[in-house]
Scaffold this motif. Structure first.
Motif, short mmCIF file in Angstrom:
data_model
loop_
_atom_site.label_atom_id
_atom_site.label_comp_id
_atom_site.label_asym_id
_atom_site.label_seq_id
_atom_site.Cartn_x
_atom_site.Cartn_y
_atom_site.Cartn_z
N THR A 513 -35.17 69.48 28.18
CA THR A 513 -33.74 69.73 28.01
C THR A 513 -33.13 68.81 26.96
O THR A 513 -32.19 69.20 26.25
CB THR A 513 -33.01 69.53 29.35
N GLU A 514 -33.67 67.60 26.81
CA GLU A 514 -33.13 66.63 25.86
C GLU A 514 -33.51 66.94 24.42
O GLU A 514 -33.01 66.28 23.50
CB GLU A 514 -33.62 65.22 26.23
N LYS A 519 -30.55 70.91 23.69
CA LYS A 519 -29.33 70.20 24.04
C LYS A 519 -28.12 70.75 23.31
O LYS A 519 -27.01 70.80 23.85
CB LYS A 519 -29.52 68.72 23.71
N GLU A 523 -24.68 71.88 25.16
CA GLU A 523 -23.40 71.25 24.81
C GLU A 523 -22.41 72.24 24.22
O GLU A 523 -21.20 72.11 24.42
CB GLU A 523 -23.66 70.09 23.84
N GLN A 535 -20.38 66.39 25.78
CA GLN A 535 -21.78 66.03 25.58
C GLN A 535 -22.54 66.12 26.88
O GLN A 535 -21.95 66.16 27.97
CB GLN A 535 -21.88 64.62 24.98
N LEU A 536 -23.87 66.09 26.77
CA LEU A 536 -24.76 66.15 27.92
C LEU A 536 -25.55 64.85 28.01
O LEU A 536 -26.11 64.38 27.00
CB LEU A 536 -25.72 67.33 27.79
N THR A 538 -28.52 62.88 30.63
CA THR A 538 -29.48 63.23 31.68
C THR A 538 -30.11 61.98 32.26
O THR A 538 -30.29 60.96 31.57
CB THR A 538 -30.60 64.14 31.13
#
Length: 597
Positions: A513-514, A519, A523, A535-536, A538
Motif C-alpha cells: 500500500t505504501e 498510495k 490519497e 495524506q495516508l 500506515t
C-alpha cells in the motif's frame, strides 16, 4: 368489396411484377436466356421481400411449356398448376416444421427419380436455417452433386446460421428492403386495380410501418381496407394499426424537450385511454427519436427511412434537440423497452422512462452550471495554489529519498527512533511512571509520529473522517481493484493533521500500500471525499497496540490529575468536564457512570 387474403391474390405472376429487386430479376433472366442456370440457389434477406415468390417464378419459368423462358406465360397447363401448387415435381418445404434428418433423407432418396409432369424437378426449402445439423449433413452431398433434372432453391432470413459448406454450394442472392417511394407507388397501383380509394398520406404511412417488406405492406393495406370498407384515410390507417398520430409524438417530444413532466403524464394518460399498449407506444416513440436523429445527421436518409412522421415535421422538431441529447434519449428508451418485457406494470415503466428523460435534461443543465462555477475558482487562484503545490512536491520528494535510504540501509529501528523520537520518548517516560508492563520505546517501529494520532483518537473531527472509510474502499475499488485488495486488510484508527492513519495486520499488505503509485490512488480518493488534500500514514497493528499500551498509563495519570482539578478549593460544584458532558448528552445521565481508577 372484401379484400380477404389480398396478398395471396396479388402474388407476383411474372418477373415484371417483382418490386425492388431489379438486379436479381435481371441476373436470373439472363441465366435462363443463356442456359446457365445453377443447380442450387440461396435467396436471403429480410422478411417479405420476395424470396419465396422469386423461387416460384423461377420454377415456372424453367418448366413453362413455352420455355424455358425469361417470363412465364401463366397460360399453359404447367404454369397454372405450379401457381396452384398441384405439381408433384415442384415441392415446397417449410424447414421450420420439417427440420429433421428423416425429411431430408426422404428428399435425397427421391431426387434420383426423373420428373413425371414437368421439365425439371424443383425443391423450394423455406426458412432453411431451421434445419438441424444432421439434416444439413444429409443434404450436403445431394446439394453438391444433384442429378441434372433437379434444382434446389433455399430461402432464409438468417443466412449466418447456415453452415459454410451449404452456402459455398449455392449461388447466393441478397434481397434488399424495398424503398419507401417504391412501396408507395406499388400500393397506389394495387389500389387502382382493386378499386380502393386511398389517400397518399395513408399509403406512405403504411409503407413506413412495413419497414421495407412488401408482404407486410400488402397485409396492412388488406387489413385497413377491410376495416374502412375500401376507403383508406390516414386517420383510419392509424386507428386500424393501433398507431399514434404524428402530432401526438410531436407533443410528447416537445414535453420531453421542455422537461414538462405534467405534459408528459397527460400525453401518456391520453394514449392509455385510447387503448394503446405501453410497449408499442415506447417502441414507436423510440423510432420517432431515431428519425429525429437521422433528420439531423442524414437528412436524405431521414426522408426515405422515416417511420412515424413526415420529413418536414422531423426537421422542425429536430432543431430543438442537441445531438448528444438525442443519443441519450434513444439509449434510455431502448433500455426501458428491454426491461418492460418483464415488468408487471408496463404503463408505469413507460411513465418512468419519460420522466427520467425530463429529469435527466434538467440535471444535465444544472450539472453544466455547477461545472462552470467550479472551474472558475481554480483559474482565479492558480497563482496562489502554485506555491502550495511546489511545497508539497518538495515534501514528497524528501520523504521518498528517506524511504529509499531506509530500504537500502535496513535501519528501520534507528530511523523510527529518529522519526518518532518525540513520541517514543513521551510515551516511554510516562509509561515508566504509570505502566510498568508497557513496551519500551525502541520496540515501536512506526515511520510516523504517533503522538498526534493518539491525542486525536476519539475527537469529533477524527470520528467524522474515519466514518467515510467504507466510501473510501468503494471508490478505491472502482479506480483500481488491486489497490483495494491490499487496502482492505487495513483499519483506520485515527485522523490528525489532514492525515489518516491506517493499521495493517499484515506487513506485506502495508508495504504494498505504501508504494508511491498505490498510495497516490488512495490519497486522491481521500482528498476527494474529505474535501481537502489528505495524506495516508500506515502502521502495523502491533505498532499501534504498543503505542496505545505505552500511552495508556500516561493518559490515566492525566485523567486523575484532571479529576483532582475538577474539585474547587471552596468545596463548590466541580467544573464541567467536556468528555463527561458529551457522554451525558449522548447517552443520558442515568446511563453514565464515572469511575476513579
Amino acid at each position: 368489396m372484401a379484400h380477404i387474403a389480398l396478398y395471396r391474390a396479388l402474388r407476383p405472376q411474372t418477373f415484371r411484377d417483382m418490386v425492388g429487386q431489379p438486379h436479381i430479376v435481371q441476373t436470373l433472366q439472363n441465366a435462363i436466356r443463356e442456359d446457365r442456370l445453377s443447380h442450387a440457389y440461396l435467396f436471403s434477406g429480410p422478411r417479405g421481400t420476395g424470396k419465396t415468390s422469386t423461387a416460384r417464378l423461377l420454377a415456372k419459368a424453367i418448366n413453362c411449356e413455352r420455355g424455358p423462358t425469361p417470363e412465364p406465360c401463366n397460360e399453359c397447363e404447367s404454369c397454372k398448376r405450379i401457381t396452384a401448387g398441384s405439381v408433384m415435381d415442384v415441392v415446397e418445404i417449410d424447414a421450420a416444421s420439417n427440420r429433421g434428418v428423416e425429411e431430408i433423407r426422404d428428399i435425397r432418396d427421391k431426387v434420383k427419380y426423373a420428373p413425371t409432369e414437368v421439365r425439371r424437378k424443383v425443391y423450394i426449402i423455406d426458412e432453411v436455417h431451421m434445419l438441424t445439423t444432421e439434416a444439413f449433413n444429409a443434404l450436403l452431398k445431394t446439394l453438391e452433386e444433384p442429378p441434372a433434372h433437379v434444382m434446389f432453391m433455399l430461402a432464409t432470413t438468417e443466412p449466418h446460421r447456415l453452415p459454410p459448406t451449404i452456402i459455398s454450394r449455392c449461388q447466393r442472392f441478397e434481397f434488399r428492403r424495398v424503398s419507401l417511394e417504391e412501396q408507395a407507388e406499388w400500393l397506389q397501383d394495387i389500389c387502382r386495380k382493386e378499386g380502393i380509394r386511398a389517400e397518399d398520406e395513408a399509403l406512405v404511412y403504411i409503407s413506413r410501418l412495413s419497414d421495407g417488406g412488401m408482404r407486410d405492406a400488402l397485409s396492412l393495406l388488406d387489413q385497413i381496407s377491410s376495416f374502412t370498407g375500401g376507403q383508406v384515410t390516414l386517420h383510419d390507417a392509424v386507428e386500424a394499426t393501433g398507431g399514434l398520430p404524428s402530432e401526438q409524438f410531436g407533443r410528447l417530444a416537445a414535453a420531453v424537450r421542455d422537461s414538462d413532466a405534467a405534459a408528459v403524464l397527460r400525453e401518456v394518460d391520453e394514449m392509455m385511454r385510447a387503448g394503446k399498449s405501453a410497449d408499442k407506444c415506447l417502441e414507436q416513440l423510440m423510432h420517432y427519436f431515431r428519425d429525429l436523429l437521422l433528420a439531423q445527421l442524414a437528412p436524405q436518409a431521414a426522408a426515405s427511412a422515416g417511420r412515424v412522421a413526415a420529413p418536414g415535421e422531423l426537421r422542425a422538431m429536430a432543431e430543438g434537440f442537441p445531438r448528444e441529447r438525442l443519443f441519450s434519449i434513444i439509449d434510455v428508451l431502448n433500455r426501458y423497452q428491454a426491461e418492460m418485457k418483464y415488468a408487471a406494470h408496463p404503463q408505469t415503466m413507460f411513465e418512468i422512462a419519460l420522466l427520467k428523460l425530463c429529469a435527466s435534461d434538467a440535471d444535465a443543465a444544472s450539472a453544466d452550471g455547477a461545472a462552470q462555477a467550479a472551474s472558475a475558482p481554480p483559474r482565479a487562484s492558480a497563482a496562489a495554489g502554485g506555491a502550495d503545490l511546489q511545497r508539497l512536491q518538495q515534501q514528497v520528494a524528501h520523504l521518498e529519498r528517506r524511504l529509499e535510504e531506509l530500504q537500502r540501509g535496513g535501519g528501520i529501528a534507528s530511523a523510527s527512533a529518529q522519526a518518532g523520537g518525540g513520541a517514543a520518548g513521551g510515551l516511554s517516560a510516562r509509561g515508566r511512571g504509570s505502566a510498568p508492563g508497557a513496551a519500551p520505546a525502541k520496540s515501536l517501529r512506526s515511520r510516523v509520529k504517533l503522538d498526534p494520532f493518539l491525542a486525536a483518537r476519539g475527537a469529533p473531527n477524527s470520528l467524522q473522517a474515519l466514518s467515510k472509510w467504507p466510501q473510501v474502499l468503494q471508490r478505491v475499488k472502482e479506480e483500481r481493484v488491486t489497490v483495494h485488495a491490499w487496502l482492505v486488510d487495513g483499519e483506520p484508527v485515527s485522523y490528525a493533521d489532514d492525515t489518516v492513519l491506517v493499521a495493517f495486520r499484515n506487513t506485506i499488505h502495508r508495504e504494498t500500500t505504501e508504494k508511491p503509485a498505490n498510495k497516490q490512488v488512495i490519497e486522491g480518493v481521500l482528498s476527494a471525499l474529505l474535501g481537502h488534500p489528505t495524506q495516508l500514514a500506515t502502521v502495523t497493528q502491533k505498532e499501534w497496540q504498543d503505542a496505545l499500551a505505552a500511552g495508556g498509563g500516561a493518559l490515566r495519570e492525566e485523567a486523575a490529575a484532571e479529576e483532582l482539578r475538577l474539585v474547587p478549593e471552596d468545596g463548590g460544584e466541580p467544573a464541567g468536564e467536556p468528555l463527561v458532558d458529551e457522554a451525558v448528552r449522548l447517552f443520558g445521565e442515568e446511563l453514565v457512570v464515572i469511575k476513579d481508577e
